[in-house]
Design a protein around this motif. Structure first.
Motif, short mmCIF file in Angstrom:
data_model
loop_
_atom_site.label_atom_id
_atom_site.label_comp_id
_atom_site.label_asym_id
_atom_site.label_seq_id
_atom_site.Cartn_x
_atom_site.Cartn_y
_atom_site.Cartn_z
N LEU A 118 27.98 36.19 35.49
CA LEU A 118 28.90 35.34 34.74
C LEU A 118 28.78 33.88 35.19
CD1 LEU A 118 32.12 37.55 34.55
CD2 LEU A 118 30.57 36.97 32.68
N PRO A 119 28.96 32.94 34.28
CA PRO A 119 28.84 31.53 34.66
C PRO A 119 29.99 31.07 35.54
CG PRO A 119 29.58 31.76 32.37
CD PRO A 119 29.22 33.13 32.84
N ALA A 120 29.79 29.95 36.22
CA ALA A 120 30.78 29.43 37.16
C ALA A 120 32.11 29.15 36.48
CB ALA A 120 30.25 28.16 37.82
N ARG A 121 32.08 28.71 35.22
CA ARG A 121 33.35 28.37 34.54
C ARG A 121 34.24 29.59 34.37
NH1 ARG A 121 29.51 28.32 30.47
NH2 ARG A 121 29.85 29.80 28.77
N HIS A 122 33.65 30.79 34.29
CA HIS A 122 34.47 32.00 34.18
C HIS A 122 35.29 32.20 35.46
CE1 HIS A 122 35.59 36.05 32.90
NE2 HIS A 122 35.42 36.40 34.16
N TYR A 123 34.67 31.96 36.61
CA TYR A 123 35.39 32.10 37.87
C TYR A 123 36.39 30.97 38.06
CZ TYR A 123 32.12 35.79 39.08
OH TYR A 123 31.41 36.96 39.08
N ASP A 124 36.13 29.82 37.43
CA ASP A 124 37.11 28.73 37.49
C ASP A 124 38.37 29.09 36.72
OD1 ASP A 124 35.24 27.28 38.89
OD2 ASP A 124 34.53 26.14 37.16
N ASN A 125 38.22 29.83 35.63
CA ASN A 125 39.33 30.06 34.71
C ASN A 125 40.04 31.38 34.91
OD1 ASN A 125 38.70 27.62 33.47
ND2 ASN A 125 37.33 28.58 31.98
N ASN A 126 39.43 32.32 35.64
CA ASN A 126 40.00 33.66 35.75
C ASN A 126 40.21 34.07 37.20
OD1 ASN A 126 40.01 34.70 32.87
ND2 ASN A 126 37.87 34.06 33.07
N SER A 127 41.26 34.82 37.40
CA SER A 127 41.56 35.34 38.73
C SER A 127 40.59 36.44 39.10
CB SER A 127 42.99 35.89 38.75
OG SER A 127 43.17 36.84 39.75
N SER A 128 40.10 36.38 40.33
CA SER A 128 39.21 37.46 40.79
C SER A 128 39.99 38.78 40.87
CB SER A 128 38.62 37.11 42.16
OG SER A 128 39.64 36.87 43.11
N GLY A 129 41.30 38.71 41.13
CA GLY A 129 42.12 39.92 41.16
C GLY A 129 42.12 40.64 39.83
N ALA A 130 42.19 39.88 38.73
CA ALA A 130 42.16 40.49 37.40
C ALA A 130 40.82 41.15 37.13
CB ALA A 130 42.45 39.44 36.33
N MET A 131 39.74 40.53 37.59
CA MET A 131 38.41 41.12 37.39
C MET A 131 38.24 42.37 38.25
SD MET A 131 35.93 37.79 37.01
CE MET A 131 36.68 36.73 38.25
N ILE A 132 38.75 42.32 39.48
CA ILE A 132 38.69 43.50 40.34
C ILE A 132 39.47 44.64 39.72
CG2 ILE A 132 39.45 44.41 42.58
CD1 ILE A 132 38.88 41.60 43.72
N SER A 133 40.62 44.33 39.12
CA SER A 133 41.45 45.35 38.48
C SER A 133 40.68 46.08 37.38
CB SER A 133 42.72 44.71 37.91
OG SER A 133 43.51 45.67 37.25
N LYS A 134 39.88 45.33 36.63
CA LYS A 134 39.09 45.96 35.56
C LYS A 134 38.11 46.97 36.14
CE LYS A 134 39.17 42.04 32.32
NZ LYS A 134 39.77 42.71 31.15
N VAL A 135 37.41 46.57 37.21
CA VAL A 135 36.38 47.44 37.78
C VAL A 135 36.99 48.66 38.46
CG1 VAL A 135 34.47 47.55 39.43
CG2 VAL A 135 34.83 45.47 38.08
N VAL A 136 38.12 48.45 39.15
CA VAL A 136 38.69 49.53 39.96
C VAL A 136 39.65 50.40 39.16
CG1 VAL A 136 40.11 50.04 41.99
CG2 VAL A 136 38.45 48.18 42.08
N PHE A 137 40.61 49.78 38.46
CA PHE A 137 41.68 50.55 37.84
C PHE A 137 41.37 50.98 36.40
CE2 PHE A 137 43.90 47.96 41.08
CZ PHE A 137 44.37 49.00 41.86
N ASP A 138 40.84 50.06 35.59
CA ASP A 138 40.60 50.40 34.19
C ASP A 138 39.64 51.57 34.04
OD1 ASP A 138 42.21 48.25 33.85
OD2 ASP A 138 40.88 47.12 32.54
N THR A 139 38.66 51.64 34.94
CA THR A 139 37.69 52.73 34.85
C THR A 139 38.34 54.09 35.14
OG1 THR A 139 37.05 52.16 37.12
CG2 THR A 139 35.62 51.39 35.35
#
Length: 599
Positions: A118-139
């Protein structure tokens, strides 16, 4: 603190069927195992009608005209049927668990690979916690939909088909009455399924926020304690968990209401059938007792799979919502990598041609008309107030961002025409916020290139970075684990490991982003000596906080509001008595006052 407000809310923009079919597509590599599992489900379903048939036979013939063979054949048959059912259920359950674990593994691997691209701007705009939640919990919810959900949907559907076929065979008129409740059940399932999907998506958003707050509060626990932020963090966490609880309750309403509606509709149909059967028996034109009991038994057996199908709809609705969240991440565009040219080791000539850059949604330009020629091996220092564009300028070089206008050349080649791998192979980075991984010292020094370097190479890099002395004193030397982000090391030690990493990579272009700020005098001396070794023969960009550390730079660029307002050597800029001289004077006075205070 990182904001999660920029994360777009999940909305059911794609039909549930499309999302689920895409999810099922991940089962395709395991279709042989799935075929065996479906065969097992079919065999399980095929035995359902046998029990009501046995009831009919016993009532109509077994007790009226006893057959000595039935005394032992029926019990053995009953045991045999349930033995076969148990075997097929075990095989089905094991195979589906195997398929599901592989599907979830594939999804998580794809998601992690996407996060890395993912490009740098995605990490600028989004919480890493929300992304971790997708990988860990949504699955996890996808796991339920792809395993228990699929098993129940297939097995119970086949069971329903088998029992309905038996009912039609027994009495097709009564069967039509029994099936009249079908539209009611289907309507309820569809209506509440949509509401459940929307509520589930809200729940996933809330879980992402909870993970984000946990990540921030635990990562900054020292700041929280010193500044007394416990009440504030507790309030944030309480609000987030309350939001998740509300989302769960919104899920509970549609999830709970479908089962009683199904039961009520089924009970009404059973009542009607019993009334008709009793009315017919009084007129002496009804079915036999065995046929009636067999029909009612089969119909009551039909209620259980119908109930499980309505319940599995809830599981699938949650899984579809989770899958939509996952596919939203997988469908995000990665870093643009349209370049086709590759370069081997470059000389290090860098040219900025009228470069402009504006951050997304920003009004003002972060860089405005930067034109700059840098010779191979030249050391360029960037100074200026916060927000002047120093970090933005060096972030364009490895293409973390693309210029809004203009271009950047490396050895005369536009960096946009290079592949990312080729471009970044020629760059090294040492920043103030050193990133170390919870691995050994050796693995951190050789990060990204461990297979290309021997232990002797790693030791040589550590010695050149003035890091070997403290590494050698560690209990396990190079094999010592440094802890999460190097928590077991001092700031100076972390910086020297980062310098050793850059030395081992031996890239011709080097970016030093305030690499010596926030260090004590002794650590700064050691780090500066290591940096001196690292910078030899390399084109170097130095973002400096302490102006005293860049006095030897070949050229100093003074930036303000995205422009280069002054440039030259240290002595030249002081002689001009311009902005650089003013900054230097302010910092010199501040350091003098600090020194006097400390004495």
């Amino acid at each position: 603190m990182t904001s999660v407000s920029s994360i777009p809310p999940a909305t059911p923009s794609t039909s549930a069927q499309e999302v689920y079919l895409r999810l099922i597509g991940y089962v395709r590599p395991y279709r042989m195992a799935l075929a065996v599992a479906v065969l097992g489900m079919a065999l399980t379903a095929a035995t359902e009608w046998v029990f009501p048939w046995m009831m009919k036979y016993l009532l109509d013939r077994g007790f009226v005209t006893p057959d000595p063979r039935m005394v032992w054949m029926f019990p053995l048959g009953l045991v045999g049927i349930f033995f076969m059912r148990g075997l097929t259920v075990f095989v089905t359950g094991y195979l589906m668990a195997w398929i599901t674990s592989n599907v979830v593994m594939d999804l998580r691997r794809q998601m992690f690979a996407k996060l890395l691209r993912l490009p740098a701007r995605h990490y600028d705009n989004n919480s890493s916690g929300a992304m971790i939640s997708k990988v860990v919990f949504d699955t996890n919810y996808v796991t339920d939909a792809a395993s228990s959900g699929m098993v129940s949907a297939v097995r119970e559907s086949l069971t329903v088909v088998g029992l309905v076929a038996y009912l039609v065979y027994t009495d097709w008129k009564l069967t039509l009455i029994a099936l009249s409740v079908g539209p009611v059940i289907v309507t309820a399932v569809r209506k509440f399924g949509k509401r459940l999907r929307a509520a589930s998506q809200s729940g996933y958003q809330s879980m992402g926020l909870i993970t984000h707050i946990l990540e921030e509060a635990t990562g900054a626990h020292k700041v929280v304690k010193v500044f007394g932020g416990q009440s504030y963090e507790k309030g944030r966490f309480d609000a987030a968990t309350e939001g998740f609880r509300r989302a769960q309750m919104r899920e509970a309403i549609p999830a709970s209401v479908t089962v009683p509606i199904t039961h009520l509709a089924s009970a009404i149909s059973v009542a009607i059938i019993v009334y008709i059967a009793l009315h017919q028996s009084q007129g002496h034109r009804g079915t036999t007792a065995g046929e009636f009991i067999s029909f009612i038994t089969a119909m009551l057996m039909l209620l259980a799979p119908v109930k499980r199908i309505t319940e599995v709809n809830n599981t699938i609705a949650k899984g579809v919502a989770a899958a939509e969240s996952i596919f939203g991440l997988l469908d995000m565009p990665g870093e643009p990598d349209n370049g086709t040219q590759t370069l081997s080791r470059v000389r290090g000539a860098v040219r900025f041609e009228n470069v402009q850059f504006r951050y997304p949604e920003a009004v003002k330009l972060a860089l405005d008309g930067i034109t700059l020629d840098i010779q191979p091996g030249e050391t360029i220092a960037l100074v200026g107030s916060s927000g002047s564009g120093k970090s933005t300028l060096v972030s364009l070089l490895p293409r973390f961002y693309a210029p809004t206008h203009g271009r950047i050349l490396l050895d005369g080649v536009d960096t946009q025409s290079l592949t990312l791998a080729s471009l970044r192979e020629n760059l090294s980075l040492v920043s103030q916020d050193v990133v170390l991984f919870n691995d050994s010292v050796a693995a951190n020094i050789a990060y990204g290139s461990a297979s290309d370097h021997s232990e002797a190479d790693i030791i040589a890099a550590a010695k050149a970075a003035n890091a070997w002395e403290f590494i050698e004193a560690m209990p396990e030397g190079l094999a010592t684990l440094v802890g999460a982000n190097g928590v077991k090391l001092s700031g100076g030690q972390r910086q020297r490991l980062a310098i050793a990493r850059a030395l081992l990579k031996d890239a011709p272009v080097l970016i030093l982003d305030e690499a010596t700020s926030a260090l004590d005098t002794e650590s700064e001396r050691q780090v500066q000596a290591a940096l001196g070794t690292l910078m030899q023969g390399r084109t170097t960009f130095v973002i400096a906080h302490r102006l005293s550390t860049i006095e030897g730079a070949d050229r100093i660029l003074v930036m303000d509001r995205g422009r280069i307002v002054e440039q030259g050597k240290h002595a030249e800029l002081l002689a001009r008595a311009g902005r650089y001289a003013h900054l230097y004077k302010l910092q010199f006075q501040s350091e003098q006052q600090t020194g006097e205070t400390s004495h």
